[in-house]
Write a protein that holds these residues in place. Structure first.
Motif, PDB file in Angstrom:
ATOM      1  N   SER A 201       0.844  -1.196   0.000  1.00  0.00           N
ATOM      2  CA  SER A 201       0.000   0.000   0.000  1.00  0.00           C
ATOM      3  C   SER A 201       0.878   1.244   0.000  1.00  0.00           C
ATOM      4  O   SER A 201       2.083   1.189   0.287  1.00  0.00           O
ATOM      5  CB  SER A 201      -0.903   0.003   1.230  1.00  0.00           C
ATOM      6  N   PHE A 202       0.270   2.386  -0.293  1.00  0.00           N
ATOM      7  CA  PHE A 202       1.014   3.642  -0.203  1.00  0.00           C
ATOM      8  C   PHE A 202       1.501   3.869   1.225  1.00  0.00           C
ATOM      9  O   PHE A 202       2.613   4.355   1.438  1.00  0.00           O
ATOM     10  CB  PHE A 202       0.135   4.818  -0.643  1.00  0.00           C
ATOM     11  N   ARG A 203       0.671   3.548   2.196  1.00  0.00           N
ATOM     12  CA  ARG A 203       1.084   3.752   3.587  1.00  0.00           C
ATOM     13  C   ARG A 203       2.325   2.936   3.915  1.00  0.00           C
ATOM     14  O   ARG A 203       3.269   3.434   4.543  1.00  0.00           O
ATOM     15  CB  ARG A 203      -0.059   3.377   4.530  1.00  0.00           C
ATOM     16  N   GLN A 204       2.345   1.675   3.502  1.00  0.00           N
ATOM     17  CA  GLN A 204       3.505   0.831   3.761  1.00  0.00           C
ATOM     18  C   GLN A 204       4.736   1.352   3.034  1.00  0.00           C
ATOM     19  O   GLN A 204       5.854   1.295   3.566  1.00  0.00           O
ATOM     20  CB  GLN A 204       3.181  -0.605   3.338  1.00  0.00           C
ATOM     21  N   PHE A 205       4.521   1.886   1.831  1.00  0.00           N
ATOM     22  CA  PHE A 205       5.657   2.422   1.078  1.00  0.00           C
ATOM     23  C   PHE A 205       6.248   3.642   1.762  1.00  0.00           C
ATOM     24  O   PHE A 205       7.478   3.760   1.891  1.00  0.00           O
ATOM     25  CB  PHE A 205       5.229   2.745  -0.348  1.00  0.00           C
ATOM     26  N   VAL A 206       5.417   4.576   2.232  1.00  0.00           N
ATOM     27  CA  VAL A 206       5.996   5.762   2.875  1.00  0.00           C
ATOM     28  C   VAL A 206       6.595   5.422   4.235  1.00  0.00           C
ATOM     29  O   VAL A 206       7.538   6.089   4.680  1.00  0.00           O
ATOM     30  CB  VAL A 206       4.985   6.940   2.970  1.00  0.00           C
ATOM     31  N   ASP A 207       6.089   4.373   4.894  1.00  0.00           N
ATOM     32  CA  ASP A 207       6.774   3.899   6.104  1.00  0.00           C
ATOM     33  C   ASP A 207       8.210   3.506   5.756  1.00  0.00           C
ATOM     34  O   ASP A 207       9.153   3.815   6.498  1.00  0.00           O
ATOM     35  CB  ASP A 207       6.039   2.699   6.701  1.00  0.00           C
ATOM     36  N   TRP A 208       8.369   2.814   4.637  1.00  0.00           N
ATOM     37  CA  TRP A 208       9.706   2.400   4.204  1.00  0.00           C
ATOM     38  C   TRP A 208      10.549   3.621   3.826  1.00  0.00           C
ATOM     39  O   TRP A 208      11.713   3.722   4.220  1.00  0.00           O
ATOM     40  CB  TRP A 208       9.582   1.443   3.025  1.00  0.00           C
ATOM     41  N   LEU A 209       9.978   4.540   3.049  1.00  0.00           N
ATOM     42  CA  LEU A 209      10.722   5.742   2.670  1.00  0.00           C
ATOM     43  C   LEU A 209      11.230   6.493   3.893  1.00  0.00           C
ATOM     44  O   LEU A 209      12.383   6.930   3.942  1.00  0.00           O
ATOM     45  CB  LEU A 209       9.830   6.671   1.835  1.00  0.00           C
ATOM     46  N   ASP A 210      10.363   6.660   4.875  1.00  0.00           N
ATOM     47  CA  ASP A 210      10.732   7.440   6.052  1.00  0.00           C
ATOM     48  C   ASP A 210      11.795   6.746   6.896  1.00  0.00           C
ATOM     49  O   ASP A 210      12.425   7.391   7.748  1.00  0.00           O
ATOM     50  CB  ASP A 210       9.491   7.730   6.898  1.00  0.00           C
ATOM     51  N   ALA A 211      11.982   5.443   6.698  1.00  0.00           N
ATOM     52  CA  ALA A 211      13.000   4.716   7.453  1.00  0.00           C
ATOM     53  C   ALA A 211      14.374   4.765   6.793  1.00  0.00           C
ATOM     54  O   ALA A 211      15.366   4.334   7.399  1.00  0.00           O
ATOM     55  CB  ALA A 211      12.580   3.249   7.618  1.00  0.00           C
TER      56      ALA A 211
END
Length: 427
Positions: A373-383
């Motif tokens: 999902s987009f949410r999971q992707f931005v969690d990864w980006l922010d890490a």
């Protein structure tokens, strides 16, 4: 699916050409006793131990604990090739009895992956309460998409409940979907967008009050914390929406049209995740990665055309998505975003095409592909280390690192060149 576990996917842990950027929403109008839509999957949490449920407000939503089926968030190591992210998203996310919402939930569950469903707030507001909606620059209750009949509203609630339990994201597609005229979302101010998103949240969090269905199960999430991103109707108004999105703490926006297949950056502190231009077989121009834009180029936006064209158009749309995936996977590994609606345009060929593309990507069996999902992707980006993301952003569309991924990902971080102020800036 051979070689494609949830862990490997998530935690390997021109005429009417490119210029067509309008996104249409295909949902028509449709009691207690409506049957459930879609069988609970093994990933749905249906057989999990009972959770503590704390109702919020009128009981339309509830705290039920952490969302099930979420991946661990990892961080790229020096020399590591970045994974290929693929995000399937759905605008409107209403179920009107055609079985499309459960169809794609099942497809995702069969492969252990997640998607994003951008819920239109009006789909949880009964039509007899439509005057509760005050759209900016339009009469009370006005909407360019239909309100749902009660049985379809129930079906939508049921699918949203199950989708969240299965690990999918529930974002927002706002409300009335105004594309043209004085009320167009492209004319809205930041204050107008604030009113619109406040109302969208209200419709999701007070559907029991509006419908009177107080005995129904709540949505199993707190929408105030769940909602971190969305896509504006018609892909319009992002520049005016972003100040409001930023002030509200939204983490991403998926509204911009005509983006390229490159690694994303932020606008006003919000991740900008646009629909992307991808190869369009048989043409020299590229097309946006969404069903409506395929439709616009194939049948000039007519939703019911000569059926003799359907087999070729379906294959062309599927191959376009596949070409976009392959270009990214074989070169710069830029995340690939696909947007669609639950629609039956031109005999349902676009639903078949996106499923064909999904199955192609899944069947390839790549351990470094993550369908999220987009949410999971931005969690990864922010890490990630910001310097690593800066390095990835130096790769252009279709550009693989000339020295190979290992050396590219261990090279010193790029130092931005100093530039003189532009004439516009000086002025």
């Amino acid at each position: 699916m051979s070689g494609m576990s949830r862990r490997s996917l998530l935690t390997t842990t021109a005429g009417v050409a490119a210029g067509v950027a309008v996104a249409g929403c295909g949902t028509g109008k449709g009691g207690r006793g409506a049957e459930r839509t879609g069988e609970p999957s093994g990933a749905s949490g249906a057989h999990a131990p009972a959770k503590t449920v704390t109702l919020i407000g009128d009981g339309s939503t509830a705290h039920t604990g952490d969302q099930p089926n979420q991946p661990a968030v990892d961080r790229l190591e020096p020399g590591q090739t970045p994974p290929q992210f693929v995000i399937f998203s759905w605008d409107g996310a209403g179920e009107v009895g055609n079985g499309l919402f459960p169809r794609f939930r099942k497809l995702a569950a069969d492969h252990g992956v997640s998607m994003t469903f951008f819920l239109s707030g009006l789909y949880l507001l009964p039509e007899d309460k439509k005057l509760e909606y005050a759209p900016p620059n339009s009469p009370l209750g006005a909407s360019d998409i239909g309100y749902l009949a009660d049985d379809h509203l129930r079906m939508t609630l049921d699918n949203v409940r199950q989708a969240w339990q299965e690990g999918h994201e529930i974002g927002t597609h706002f409300n009335g979907h105004f594309c043209t005229g004085a009320g167009s979302v492209g004319r809205w101010t930041p204050a107008d967008w604030k009113s619109e998103i406040d109302q969208a949240k209200t419709f999701v969090t007070t559907w029991k009050t509006q419908t009177g269905w107080h005995e129904e199960d709540p949505l199993p999430f707190d929408y105030e914390t769940e909602l971190i991103g969305g896509r504006t109707p018609c892909l319009l108004g992002q520049n005016q929406w972003l100040p409001t999105a930023s002030a509200l703490g939204f983490r991403y926006d998926a509204s911009s049209p005509g983006g390229n297949q490159v690694w994303p950056s932020k606008k006003m502190g919000v991740w900008d995740l646009p629909l992307q231009l991808i190869p369009f077989p048989g043409h020299t121009f590229e097309v946006l990665s969404m069903d409506y834009n395929m439709l616009a180029n194939q049948s000039h936006a007519a939703t019911s055309s000569d059926p003799r064209n359907y087999p070729y158009w379906r294959e062309q749309a599927a191959q376009s998505y596949i070409a976009g995936f392959e270009r990214a996977y074989q070169t710069n590994r830029a995340p690939f975003y696909i947007g669609n609606h639950f629609e039956e345009w031109n005999g349902g060929i676009y639903m078949d095409a996106v499923e064909d593309a999904f199955k192609y990507i899944a069947a390839a069996g790549h351990d470094d592909v993550r369908m999220v999902s987009f949410r999971q992707f931005v969690d990864w980006l922010d890490a990630q280390d910001p310097a690593v993301l800066d390095r990835l952003r130096t790769l252009e569309v279709g550009q693989a690192p000339s020295q190979g991924w290992k050396d590219f990902m261990t090279a010193p971080a790029p130092v931005p060149a100093e530039t003189a102020p532009s004439a516009a800036a000086v002025a």
